[in-house]
Design an enzyme around this catalytic site. Structure first.
Site, PDB file in Angstrom:
ATOM      1  N   ASN A  11       7.555  50.618  13.293  1.00 42.26           N
ATOM      2  CA  ASN A  11       6.380  50.577  12.426  1.00 42.26           C
ATOM      3  C   ASN A  11       5.160  50.780  13.317  1.00 42.26           C
ATOM      4  OD1 ASN A  11       4.289  49.898  10.726  1.00 42.26           O
ATOM      5  ND2 ASN A  11       4.889  47.757  10.473  1.00 42.26           N
ATOM      6  N   LYS A  13       2.130  51.121  12.459  1.00 44.29           N
ATOM      7  CA  LYS A  13       0.916  50.488  11.914  1.00 44.29           C
ATOM      8  C   LYS A  13      -0.285  51.448  12.022  1.00 44.29           C
ATOM      9  CE  LYS A  13       2.947  46.033  12.867  1.00 44.29           C
ATOM     10  NZ  LYS A  13       2.772  44.623  13.173  1.00 44.29           N
ATOM     11  N   GLU A  99       1.448  42.169   6.609  1.00 39.33           N
ATOM     12  CA  GLU A  99       0.027  42.528   6.787  1.00 39.33           C
ATOM     13  C   GLU A  99      -0.553  43.049   5.471  1.00 39.33           C
ATOM     14  OE1 GLU A  99       0.646  44.976  10.245  1.00 39.33           O
ATOM     15  OE2 GLU A  99       1.128  43.169  11.369  1.00 39.33           O
TER      16      GLU A  99
HETATM   17  P1  PGA Z   1       5.833  43.291  16.167  1.00 37.96           P
HETATM   18  O1  PGA Z   1       5.646  43.775  14.646  1.00 37.96           O
HETATM   19  O2  PGA Z   1       7.144  43.879  16.647  1.00 37.96           O
HETATM   20  O3  PGA Z   1       4.655  43.838  16.909  1.00 37.96           O
HETATM   21  O4  PGA Z   1       5.887  41.798  16.160  1.00 37.96           O
HETATM   22  C1  PGA Z   1       6.718  43.792  13.763  1.00 37.96           C
HETATM   23  C2  PGA Z   1       6.246  44.282  12.406  1.00 37.96           C
HETATM   24  O5  PGA Z   1       5.151  43.924  11.988  1.00 37.96           O
HETATM   25  O6  PGA Z   1       6.959  45.044  11.718  1.00 37.96           O
END
Ligand code: PGA
Length: 255
Positions: A11, A13, A99
């Site tokens: 992901n 983001k 999120e």
């Molecule tokens: P992270 O994020 O691996 O940076 O903890 C995981 C996610 O939000 O899918």
């Protein structure tokens, strides 16, 4: 013991310009070429989807969106629909990420509508659930997950959910460097699988892949994935670099 092919999903983001996303995708294609025992997916930002689709063409890496709107088109400024994701080359879509729930008003009802839209368009939903730190501390983990799973999947038939992917992401472990220990994660994954069995069928429960997400890194991936009900990972931070993400994809080699 049912065998489920692990899915390692990245992901990205709100990171990476189109150029940066293409560069990471291109490097990744080379690094995971031999990983034929896992499925791989990356979810860049909307703006990079089409270009990353070209970079991934002919590779084993699937493309996913990070969200979608439940209508297929309309006057919804700023939104992106399931048919648009499909036309950009997506086969998967992340839905209900914490999120989105935390900052953008996502609810169990809207998650349900988005899953409906994804399935109608033939996209594999990666349906995210997970408790906050306060909920875990007050002993609500299982009731929160029960509600998220039941409401998210309300109204779907068994056949529609073939291929469903669920991601358990404890909110307190996302981007914090804190990982649920593998026993904590296994306990929740087992609970989710039993919920699917009760609400749908044992066959669907055995087939559904439940990914763990929350600070998955190359050095903890194999340990987590060794648990019976952990069928892969949804990776944020460590998916941004092809090197670390490919080490997670190749977790079996470190066993
Ligand atoms: P992270 O994020 O691996 O940076 O903890 C995981 C996610 O939000 O899918």
């Amino acid at each position: 013991m049912p065998t489920r092919t692990p899915l390692i999903a990245g992901n990205w983001k709100m990171y990476k310009t189109v150029t940066e996303a293409v560069a990471t995708a291109t490097e990744l294609v080379g690094r995971v070429a031999d990983a034929d025992d896992v499925e791989i997916m990356v979810a860049p930002s909307f703006t990079a989807l089409a270009a990353v689709a070209s970079a991934l063409a002919g590779s084993r890496i699937a493309l996913g969106g990070q969200n979608l709107h439940w209508e297929s088109e309309g006057a919804f400024t700023g939104e992106v629909s399931a048919p648009m994701l499909v036309s950009a080359g997506c086969s998967h879509v992340i839905i209900g990420h914490s999120e989105r729930r935390q900052y953008f008003g996502e609810t169990d009802e809207t998650v349900n509508r988005r899953i409906r839209a994804a399935l109608d368009a033939g996209l594999v939903p990666v349906f995210c659930v997970g408790e906050t730190e306060a909920q875990r501390e007050s002993g609500e983990t299982f009731s929160v997950l029960d509600k998220q799973v039941q409401m998210g999947l309300e109204g779907f038939s068994l056949n529609e959910l073939t291929g469903l992917v669920i991601a358990y992401e404890p909110v307190w472990a996302i981007g914090t460097g804190k990982t649920a220990n593998r026993e904590q994660a296994q306990e929740v994954h087992r609970f989710i699988r039993e919920l699917i069995e009760e609400s749908f069928s044992i066959d669907l429960a055995n087939a559904v892949r439940i990914l763990y997400g929350g600070s998955v890194k190359p050095d903890n991936a194999a340990d987590l994935m060794a648990m019976d009900d952990i069928d892969g990972a949804l990776v944020g931070g460590a998916s941004l670099k092809a090197e670390t993400f490919s080490q997670i994809v190749n977790f079996k080699r470190s066993l």
